[in-house]
Design a protein around this motif. Structure first.
Motif, PDB file in Angstrom:
ATOM      1  N   SER A   1      11.289  12.777  12.041  1.00  0.00           N
ATOM      2  CA  SER A   1      10.059  11.999  11.856  1.00  0.00           C
ATOM      3  C   SER A   1       9.866  11.699  10.368  1.00  0.00           C
ATOM      4  O   SER A   1       8.792  11.866   9.809  1.00  0.00           O
ATOM      5  N   GLU A   2      10.940  11.241   9.741  1.00  0.00           N
ATOM      6  CA  GLU A   2      10.918  11.007   8.296  1.00  0.00           C
ATOM      7  C   GLU A   2       9.935   9.905   7.897  1.00  0.00           C
ATOM      8  O   GLU A   2       9.349   9.955   6.814  1.00  0.00           O
ATOM      9  N   LEU A   3       9.770   8.904   8.751  1.00  0.00           N
ATOM     10  CA  LEU A   3       8.854   7.819   8.424  1.00  0.00           C
ATOM     11  C   LEU A   3       7.407   8.311   8.408  1.00  0.00           C
ATOM     12  O   LEU A   3       6.632   7.974   7.503  1.00  0.00           O
ATOM     13  N   GLU A   4       7.045   9.126   9.388  1.00  0.00           N
ATOM     14  CA  GLU A   4       5.710   9.705   9.378  1.00  0.00           C
ATOM     15  C   GLU A   4       5.533  10.619   8.171  1.00  0.00           C
ATOM     16  O   GLU A   4       4.503  10.565   7.480  1.00  0.00           O
ATOM     17  N   GLU A   5       6.529  11.438   7.896  1.00  0.00           N
ATOM     18  CA  GLU A   5       6.445  12.363   6.769  1.00  0.00           C
ATOM     19  C   GLU A   5       6.322  11.618   5.446  1.00  0.00           C
ATOM     20  O   GLU A   5       5.573  12.036   4.544  1.00  0.00           O
ATOM     21  N   ALA A   6       7.043  10.497   5.316  1.00  0.00           N
ATOM     22  CA  ALA A   6       6.971   9.712   4.079  1.00  0.00           C
ATOM     23  C   ALA A   6       5.582   9.110   3.893  1.00  0.00           C
ATOM     24  O   ALA A   6       5.049   9.074   2.767  1.00  0.00           O
ATOM     25  N   HIS A   7       4.982   8.625   4.982  1.00  0.00           N
ATOM     26  CA  HIS A   7       3.614   8.102   4.889  1.00  0.00           C
ATOM     27  C   HIS A   7       2.640   9.213   4.472  1.00  0.00           C
ATOM     28  O   HIS A   7       1.785   9.007   3.602  1.00  0.00           O
ATOM     29  N   LEU A   8       2.755  10.367   5.110  1.00  0.00           N
ATOM     30  CA  LEU A   8       1.843  11.461   4.794  1.00  0.00           C
ATOM     31  C   LEU A   8       2.019  11.931   3.348  1.00  0.00           C
ATOM     32  O   LEU A   8       1.030  12.221   2.648  1.00  0.00           O
ATOM     33  N   LYS A   9       3.250  11.989   2.893  1.00  0.00           N
ATOM     34  CA  LYS A   9       3.510  12.400   1.514  1.00  0.00           C
ATOM     35  C   LYS A   9       2.916  11.394   0.532  1.00  0.00           C
ATOM     36  O   LYS A   9       2.319  11.775  -0.489  1.00  0.00           O
ATOM     37  N   ALA A  10       3.068  10.100   0.834  1.00  0.00           N
ATOM     38  CA  ALA A  10       2.525   9.064  -0.047  1.00  0.00           C
ATOM     39  C   ALA A  10       0.995   9.128  -0.074  1.00  0.00           C
ATOM     40  O   ALA A  10       0.370   8.967  -1.130  1.00  0.00           O
ATOM     41  N   ILE A  11       0.392   9.348   1.079  1.00  0.00           N
ATOM     42  CA  ILE A  11      -1.075   9.439   1.148  1.00  0.00           C
ATOM     43  C   ILE A  11      -1.557  10.635   0.326  1.00  0.00           C
ATOM     44  O   ILE A  11      -2.553  10.552  -0.406  1.00  0.00           O
ATOM     45  N   THR A  12      -0.855  11.745   0.427  1.00  0.00           N
ATOM     46  CA  THR A  12      -1.232  12.954  -0.322  1.00  0.00           C
ATOM     47  C   THR A  12      -1.070  12.757  -1.821  1.00  0.00           C
ATOM     48  O   THR A  12      -1.879  13.253  -2.619  1.00  0.00           O
ATOM     49  N   ALA A  13      -0.033  12.011  -2.206  1.00  0.00           N
ATOM     50  CA  ALA A  13       0.258  11.838  -3.633  1.00  0.00           C
ATOM     51  C   ALA A  13      -0.551  10.730  -4.290  1.00  0.00           C
ATOM     52  O   ALA A  13      -0.643  10.681  -5.522  1.00  0.00           O
ATOM     53  N   ALA A  14      -1.147   9.847  -3.505  1.00  0.00           N
ATOM     54  CA  ALA A  14      -1.832   8.683  -4.068  1.00  0.00           C
ATOM     55  C   ALA A  14      -2.985   9.088  -4.973  1.00  0.00           C
ATOM     56  O   ALA A  14      -3.781   9.968  -4.637  1.00  0.00           O
TER      57      ALA A  14
END
Length: 495
Positions: free
Chosen positions: A266-279
């Protein structure tokens, strides 16, 4: 000597993307490897160089095959009872592949065009629950299809119908070993549009595709295309990747009560969540659907935790079926999706408040009449984009929507972008598309742009269509509220 093509290009509509794809295929030296949901070789060519060869993609592929290039194409197959038309399209493409061999007069082993039906099926409990409906649909489909059409849909004549709830939704190709074409665009005439979207609402199609050259992601994408079918069948584990982002799932080992598959990656979901956390300042999203409770919760939490964080989200005014079909024709799946999107947008709006700009594009003309395909008195532009940009630090383009199906079930692929120059190219392209002009200064500054965009979009809502700036108006969170149908016992990942 001609200049080398750029290593990163962004296309915001099919006229640009298809032309670039045609050129990449024309320039192929050894191989074309692809995986698409739809790849119709009857699709008309758009570039002058390609049209000098023929009229359709079939003609183009015959030409490059005769030069010695090999073709390895995997086409998504679909449940023959619940998605009969898509099942027919898949097998039509397989037949086109067989015709390529004959027309190009090349050895069979140089052309591989195969259908791929995802192996995951529901357990006995949900299968039995759906069986009465499946039997009725199977009977109706068999009665409706003429003999010729039955031959184009081999799965319709199976015995007791199965149930295939998962599919391959990716859209990417690798030409030789140096060029990757990836994003949200399948290949057929329905996807064709221009950045001006000067056509009837039901024919518009906004999408984003990129070409990446001479980059490690190209090798990762080719390996994925060569192996994903073995991965979802459990014949090998997913490969490690650095630049590609994927969703992969497989059949459950114990599935008696389950409708869902087993998520492998689920790398696409994880990438979205990581980006949201880092924003820090701005999350910019273009998506066909926002139905994922996980993503909506993460956005709402980020908004609460970081008062300086803002959001710009571009959505279609409504899903394609809801926009262009009569309300009484909407299926339960569409109604459930409307309910999930309403809940997700409510969470996001509650979290961000005025710091969220949620917009939808429309054509800058008056609509002939008020229909589900209009917004703010204008015909809608249908959005199929799948783009994420976090500040100026990270971006992603691929095939996945922000729904559980794309992030947990279906086979999806996207490219992660961390190079600042490439992120700037992507941001400029998608921003310029919506505003129909080159933007600069505070209009593109992640710390300042959201309230400026919001003010101009609010002005667009009130003024005559021909006096608007660009395409964007406010998204109506209450659109199709009457048709939304919650299904409490059904997984959110279904749609």
């Amino acid at each position: 000597m001609p200049a080398s093509p750029p290593d990163f290009e962004v296309f915001v509509a099919a006229n640009e993307a298809f032309a670039a794809f045609e050129k990449a295929v024309l320039d192929a030296r050894t191989s074309i490897t692809g995986g698409f949901r739809i790849f119709d070789m009857r699709t008309r060519l758009v570039s002058d160089d390609a049209r000098a060869i023929g009229e359709t993609w079939f003609d183009l592929l015959v030409h490059v095959l005769r030069r010695g290039v090999t073709l390895d194409l995997t086409i998504s197959d679909f449940d023959p009872i619940y998605a009969t038309e898509l099942h027919q399209l898949a097998w039509a493409t397989v037949k086109q592949g067989a015709a390529l061999v004959e027309a190009a007069d090349v050895p069979q082993d140089r052309v591989h065009v195969r259908p791929a039906l995802h192996p995951a099926t529901p357990g006995m409990v949900p299968w039995l629950a759906f069986l009465p409906v499946s039997l009725r649909r199977a009977k109706a489909q068999r009665a409706a299809l003429k003999n010729a059409a039955r031959a184009e849909a081999p799965g319709v004549d199976q015995g007791i119908p199965g149930l295939h709830t998962v599919t391959h939704h990716q859209k990417l190709a690798v030409i030789d070993d140096d060029t990757l074409y990836i994003g949200g665009l399948d290949l057929n005439d329905r996807r064709f549009d221009t950045p001006d979207h000067d056509r009837p609402a039901h024919e518009t199609w906004s999408d984003v595709q990129v070409i990446v050259r001479n980059d490690p992601v190209v090798a990762e994408a080719k390996q994925h295309l060569q192996c994903f079918d073995d991965v979802v069948h459990g014949r090998q584990p997913p490969a490690e990747v650095t630049h590609l982002r994927r969703t992969l799932s497989a059949d459950r080992r114990f599935k008696l009560p389950f409708l869902s598959p087993r998520t492998l990656v689920s790398e696409l979901e994880e990438a979205h969540l990581k980006a949201i956390t880092a924003a820090r300042h701005l999350i910019y999203i273009e998506t066909q659907f926002i139905r994922s409770r996980v993503i909506a919760d993460a956005l709402a939490r980020a908004a609460t935790d970081r008062p300086d964080l803002s959001l710009i989200m571009i959505l279609p005014a409504a899903p394609e079926e809801a926009a262009f079909d009569a309300p009484d024709e909407l299926g339960l799946e569409t109604r459930y999706g409307l309910a999930l999107e309403k809940d997700a947008l409510g969470l996001i709006r509650d979290g961000f408040g005025k710091r969220a700009t949620i917009a939808t594009p429309v054509r800058p003309v008056m609509a002939a009449r008020d229909t589900p395909g209009t917004r703010a008195g204008s015909p809608i532009i249908y959005v199929h984009n799948k783009v994420l940009v976090q500040d100026t630090d990270f971006a992603m383009v691929g095939s996945a929507n922000l729904n559980g199906r794309s992030l947990r079930w279906d086979t999806e692929a996207g490219v992660a972008i961390t190079d600042p120059a490439r992120i700037a190219i992507l941001r400029d392209a998608v921003h310029q598309h919506w505003w129909r002009t080159q933007l600069s200064g505070e209009w593109t500054d992640p710390q300042q742009m959201q309230p400026i965009w919001q003010a101009e979009i609010a002005r667009n809502d009130k003024c005559h269509p021909e006096k608007r700036t660009g395409f964007l108006v406010s998204h109506d969170l209450q659109t199709h509220s009457a048709e939304a149908q919650p299904l409490p016992l059904v997984t959110d990942d279904m749609v």
